[in-house]
Design an enzyme around this catalytic site. Structure first.
Site, PDB file in Angstrom:
ATOM      1  N   ASP A  30       0.838  -1.211   0.000  1.00  0.00           N
ATOM      2  CA  ASP A  30       0.000   0.000   0.000  1.00  0.00           C
ATOM      3  C   ASP A  30       0.871   1.259   0.000  1.00  0.00           C
ATOM      4  O   ASP A  30       1.990   1.251   0.511  1.00  0.00           O
ATOM      5  CB  ASP A  30      -0.906  -0.023   1.237  1.00  0.00           C
ATOM      6  CG  ASP A  30      -2.073   0.943   1.100  1.00  0.00           C
ATOM      7  OD1 ASP A  30      -2.323   1.442  -0.006  1.00  0.00           O
ATOM      8  OD2 ASP A  30      -2.748   1.195   2.129  1.00  0.00           O
ATOM      9  N   GLY A  31       0.329   2.319  -0.586  1.00  0.00           N
ATOM     10  CA  GLY A  31       1.000   3.622  -0.523  1.00  0.00           C
ATOM     11  C   GLY A  31       1.581   4.097  -1.843  1.00  0.00           C
ATOM     12  O   GLY A  31       2.242   5.136  -1.884  1.00  0.00           O
ATOM     13  N   ASN A  32       1.312   3.376  -2.924  1.00  0.00           N
ATOM     14  CA  ASN A  32       1.840   3.798  -4.240  1.00  0.00           C
ATOM     15  C   ASN A  32       1.329   5.174  -4.637  1.00  0.00           C
ATOM     16  O   ASN A  32       2.074   6.002  -5.152  1.00  0.00           O
ATOM     17  CB  ASN A  32       1.388   2.820  -5.327  1.00  0.00           C
ATOM     18  CG  ASN A  32       2.002   1.448  -5.175  1.00  0.00           C
ATOM     19  OD1 ASN A  32       2.939   1.264  -4.407  1.00  0.00           O
ATOM     20  ND2 ASN A  32       1.463   0.482  -5.905  1.00  0.00           N
ATOM     21  N   HIS A  47       2.369   3.367  -9.038  1.00  0.00           N
ATOM     22  CA  HIS A  47       2.095   1.949  -9.286  1.00  0.00           C
ATOM     23  C   HIS A  47       3.230   1.313 -10.092  1.00  0.00           C
ATOM     24  O   HIS A  47       3.599   0.160  -9.856  1.00  0.00           O
ATOM     25  CB  HIS A  47       0.765   1.782 -10.025  1.00  0.00           C
ATOM     26  CG  HIS A  47      -0.421   2.202  -9.194  1.00  0.00           C
ATOM     27  ND1 HIS A  47      -0.595   1.791  -7.886  1.00  0.00           N
ATOM     28  CD2 HIS A  47      -1.488   2.991  -9.480  1.00  0.00           C
ATOM     29  CE1 HIS A  47      -1.723   2.324  -7.415  1.00  0.00           C
ATOM     30  NE2 HIS A  47      -2.274   3.052  -8.358  1.00  0.00           N
ATOM     31  N   SER A  75      -7.614  -5.243  -5.280  1.00  0.00           N
ATOM     32  CA  SER A  75      -8.692  -5.832  -4.486  1.00  0.00           C
ATOM     33  C   SER A  75     -10.029  -5.745  -5.224  1.00  0.00           C
ATOM     34  O   SER A  75     -10.171  -4.972  -6.180  1.00  0.00           O
ATOM     35  CB  SER A  75      -8.802  -5.106  -3.139  1.00  0.00           C
ATOM     36  OG  SER A  75      -9.436  -3.848  -3.314  1.00  0.00           O
ATOM     37  N   TRP A  79     -12.000  -1.569  -7.928  1.00  0.00           N
ATOM     38  CA  TRP A  79     -12.749  -1.155  -9.122  1.00  0.00           C
ATOM     39  C   TRP A  79     -13.413   0.202  -8.924  1.00  0.00           C
ATOM     40  O   TRP A  79     -13.828   0.848  -9.879  1.00  0.00           O
ATOM     41  CB  TRP A  79     -13.827  -2.192  -9.476  1.00  0.00           C
ATOM     42  CG  TRP A  79     -13.298  -3.547  -9.820  1.00  0.00           C
ATOM     43  CD1 TRP A  79     -13.322  -4.658  -9.026  1.00  0.00           C
ATOM     44  CD2 TRP A  79     -12.672  -3.954 -11.057  1.00  0.00           C
ATOM     45  NE1 TRP A  79     -12.743  -5.723  -9.684  1.00  0.00           N
ATOM     46  CE2 TRP A  79     -12.338  -5.318 -10.924  1.00  0.00           C
ATOM     47  CE3 TRP A  79     -12.359  -3.301 -12.251  1.00  0.00           C
ATOM     48  CZ2 TRP A  79     -11.708  -6.041 -11.935  1.00  0.00           C
ATOM     49  CZ3 TRP A  79     -11.733  -4.015 -13.257  1.00  0.00           C
ATOM     50  CH2 TRP A  79     -11.414  -5.375 -13.097  1.00  0.00           C
ATOM     51  N   ARG A  81     -12.040   2.849  -8.184  1.00  0.00           N
ATOM     52  CA  ARG A  81     -11.139   3.944  -8.586  1.00  0.00           C
ATOM     53  C   ARG A  81     -11.474   4.416 -10.004  1.00  0.00           C
ATOM     54  O   ARG A  81     -12.265   3.789 -10.703  1.00  0.00           O
ATOM     55  CB  ARG A  81      -9.699   3.464  -8.486  1.00  0.00           C
ATOM     56  CG  ARG A  81      -9.362   3.079  -7.047  1.00  0.00           C
ATOM     57  CD  ARG A  81      -7.910   2.751  -6.866  1.00  0.00           C
ATOM     58  NE  ARG A  81      -7.648   2.405  -5.466  1.00  0.00           N
ATOM     59  CZ  ARG A  81      -6.457   2.388  -4.915  1.00  0.00           C
ATOM     60  NH1 ARG A  81      -5.398   2.687  -5.631  1.00  0.00           N
ATOM     61  NH2 ARG A  81      -6.318   2.065  -3.645  1.00  0.00           N
ATOM     62  N   LEU A 141      10.689 -20.362  -4.762  1.00  0.00           N
ATOM     63  CA  LEU A 141       9.715 -19.509  -4.077  1.00  0.00           C
ATOM     64  C   LEU A 141       8.398 -19.570  -4.839  1.00  0.00           C
ATOM     65  O   LEU A 141       8.388 -19.499  -6.062  1.00  0.00           O
ATOM     66  CB  LEU A 141      10.204 -18.043  -4.068  1.00  0.00           C
ATOM     67  CG  LEU A 141       9.243 -17.036  -3.424  1.00  0.00           C
ATOM     68  CD1 LEU A 141       9.429 -17.032  -1.907  1.00  0.00           C
ATOM     69  CD2 LEU A 141       9.466 -15.630  -3.964  1.00  0.00           C
ATOM     70  N   ARG A 198       1.861  -4.859   6.211  1.00  0.00           N
ATOM     71  CA  ARG A 198       1.182  -3.816   5.440  1.00  0.00           C
ATOM     72  C   ARG A 198       2.040  -2.548   5.476  1.00  0.00           C
ATOM     73  O   ARG A 198       2.429  -2.088   6.557  1.00  0.00           O
ATOM     74  CB  ARG A 198      -0.214  -3.494   5.970  1.00  0.00           C
ATOM     75  CG  ARG A 198      -0.903  -2.436   5.081  1.00  0.00           C
ATOM     76  CD  ARG A 198      -2.369  -2.267   5.354  1.00  0.00           C
ATOM     77  NE  ARG A 198      -2.978  -1.376   4.342  1.00  0.00           N
ATOM     78  CZ  ARG A 198      -4.244  -1.408   3.987  1.00  0.00           C
ATOM     79  NH1 ARG A 198      -5.064  -2.269   4.551  1.00  0.00           N
ATOM     80  NH2 ARG A 198      -4.713  -0.580   3.072  1.00  0.00           N
ATOM     81  N   ARG A 204      -5.225  -1.753   8.732  1.00  0.00           N
ATOM     82  CA  ARG A 204      -6.406  -2.599   8.512  1.00  0.00           C
ATOM     83  C   ARG A 204      -6.032  -3.665   7.497  1.00  0.00           C
ATOM     84  O   ARG A 204      -5.001  -3.572   6.821  1.00  0.00           O
ATOM     85  CB  ARG A 204      -7.596  -1.769   8.032  1.00  0.00           C
ATOM     86  CG  ARG A 204      -7.289  -0.919   6.824  1.00  0.00           C
ATOM     87  CD  ARG A 204      -8.493  -0.081   6.368  1.00  0.00           C
ATOM     88  NE  ARG A 204      -8.064   0.873   5.353  1.00  0.00           N
ATOM     89  CZ  ARG A 204      -7.642   2.108   5.619  1.00  0.00           C
ATOM     90  NH1 ARG A 204      -7.635   2.550   6.855  1.00  0.00           N
ATOM     91  NH2 ARG A 204      -7.225   2.904   4.651  1.00  0.00           N
TER      92      ARG A 204
HETATM   93  C1  IPE Z   1      -5.510  -2.626  -0.263  1.00  0.00           C
HETATM   94  O1  IPE Z   1      -5.153  -1.283  -0.382  1.00  0.00           O
HETATM   95  C2  IPE Z   1      -5.458  -3.303  -1.595  1.00  0.00           C
HETATM   96  C3  IPE Z   1      -4.136  -3.444  -2.196  1.00  0.00           C
HETATM   97  C4  IPE Z   1      -2.991  -3.106  -1.651  1.00  0.00           C
HETATM   98  C5  IPE Z   1      -4.126  -4.020  -3.503  1.00  0.00           C
HETATM   99  P1  IPE Z   1      -6.247  -0.134  -0.549  1.00  0.00           P
HETATM  100  O2  IPE Z   1      -5.486   1.133  -0.546  1.00  0.00           O
HETATM  101  O3  IPE Z   1      -7.113  -0.403  -1.705  1.00  0.00           O
HETATM  102  O4  IPE Z   1      -7.107  -0.309   0.766  1.00  0.00           O
HETATM  103  P2  IPE Z   1      -7.947   0.759   1.602  1.00  0.00           P
HETATM  104  O5  IPE Z   1      -8.847   1.458   0.637  1.00  0.00           O
HETATM  105  O6  IPE Z   1      -6.949   1.674   2.217  1.00  0.00           O
HETATM  106  O7  IPE Z   1      -8.664  -0.068   2.611  1.00  0.00           O
HETATM  107  C1  IPE Z   2      -1.661   0.250  -3.283  1.00  0.00           C
HETATM  108  O1  IPE Z   2      -1.409   1.609  -3.337  1.00  0.00           O
HETATM  109  C2  IPE Z   2      -1.876  -0.362  -4.652  1.00  0.00           C
HETATM  110  C3  IPE Z   2      -3.283  -0.647  -4.968  1.00  0.00           C
HETATM  111  C4  IPE Z   2      -4.267  -0.595  -4.125  1.00  0.00           C
HETATM  112  C5  IPE Z   2      -3.587  -1.013  -6.330  1.00  0.00           C
HETATM  113  P1  IPE Z   2      -2.574   2.688  -3.331  1.00  0.00           P
HETATM  114  O2  IPE Z   2      -2.937   3.001  -4.731  1.00  0.00           O
HETATM  115  O3  IPE Z   2      -3.693   2.236  -2.471  1.00  0.00           O
HETATM  116  O4  IPE Z   2      -1.820   3.910  -2.682  1.00  0.00           O
HETATM  117  P2  IPE Z   2      -2.447   4.951  -1.648  1.00  0.00           P
HETATM  118  O5  IPE Z   2      -2.956   4.171  -0.489  1.00  0.00           O
HETATM  119  O6  IPE Z   2      -3.536   5.682  -2.370  1.00  0.00           O
HETATM  120  O7  IPE Z   2      -1.287   5.814  -1.304  1.00  0.00           O
HETATM  121 MG    MG Z   3      -4.086   2.474  -0.498  1.00  0.00          MG
END
Ligand code: IPE
Ligand code: IPE
Ligand code: MG
Length: 252
Positions: A30-32, A47, A75, A79, A81, A141, A198, A204
């Protein structure tokens, strides 16, 4: 460092290369988006950077005892987004498979995918099946990538399969147990994760491995996924190795 090949012996860890006893690590990458936005760049740049990170982690993890890695890429909720972001992610996945197949295979990685494939683009779905088939005999792996994956969706689909098998007489009522259920999950044949990491500071699970992670340990790091390094992975593994897992029992 971005783009640098990190060798396991270049990572400074107390005790050096060792097996930390964490055979299965699952990662919510998470966090891209925030990583890119912090730099004033479009979310897709984050991404793309995030996808590049995977290989460095995959390359070193087995040297520290990791045999299975499961990563959350998209996830069932993602969708929601923008079309631009969703299509951009799908094309990053397809390009990643095309571009990295040779190297992942050479690294001894077996690739698998979990999630509902029906909603994915046909070309992407074919690339996914192709690399699964091509790498099925690799043993260093097992890398499982969760695309259009949701824990609840997976549990629901497994429950449906079980109901259909029961109705058709392929299984009897006294055979309905946890093992029969697990055989019908997307992850069938893969052991449960020992540790779920995470990134990005969110604490979460966002519908990841709802059944499988029932007894997993969790680690949360503030690091945004595109900045997550092999060294940080190893430092988390080394801390995990010191934890006592009691599974509801008491200390021996
Ligand atoms: C969870 O991250 C899904 C993935 C890392 C692919 P999200 O950024 O979509 O989750 P929420 O919206 O913070 O719960
Ligand atoms: C996780 O990064 C990758 C995916 C959910 C596809 P995010 O796109 O959720 O990055 P943030 O949470 O918005 O920074
Ligand atoms: Mg995210």
């Amino acid at each position: 460092m971005a783009g640098t090949k990190v060798k396991p012996d270049q990572i400074e860890v107390p005790g050096g290369i060792t097996d930390y006893g964490v055979p299965h690590v699952a990662i919510i990458m998470d966090g891209n988006g925030r990583w890119a936005q912090n730099k004033g760049w479009p979310r897709l740049a984050g991404h793309r950077k995030g996808a590049e990170r995977i290989k460095e982690i995959v390359r070193v993890a087995p040297d520290f005892g990791v045999r299975y890695m499961t990563i959350y890429a998209f996830s069932t909720e993602n969708w929601k987004r923008s079309t631009e972001e969703v299509l951009g992610l799908m094309s990053i996945f397809a390009r990643y498979i095309e571009k990295e197949a040779d190297e992942l295979s050479a690294l001894g990685v077996r690739m698998r995918f979990i999630g509902e494939r029906g909603r994915l683009d046909g070309k992407l779905a074919r690339l996914m099946s192709g690399i699964e088939e091509r790498t099925k005999d690799n043993t260093r792996l097992t890398l499982t990538v969760a695309i259009n994956y949701g824990g609840r969706s997976e549990i629901m689909r497994a429950a449906k399969k079980l109901a259909l098998d029961l109705a058709a007489g392929r299984i009897s009522e006294d055979q309905l147990d946890e093992a029969a259920f697990e055989e019908r999950l997307d992850t069938a044949g893969t052991p449960d994760p020992d540790l779920v990491i995470r990134t990005s500071g969110e604490t979460r699970t966002s519908n990841f491995l709802a059944w499988q992670a029932a007894y997993a340990e969790y680690e949360f790091t503030e690091t945004l996924w595109p900045d997550f390094s092999p060294a940080e992975l190893v430092s988390i593994l080394s801390r995990f190795g010191k934890r006592e897992r009691r599974y509801g029992g008491v200390k021996a």
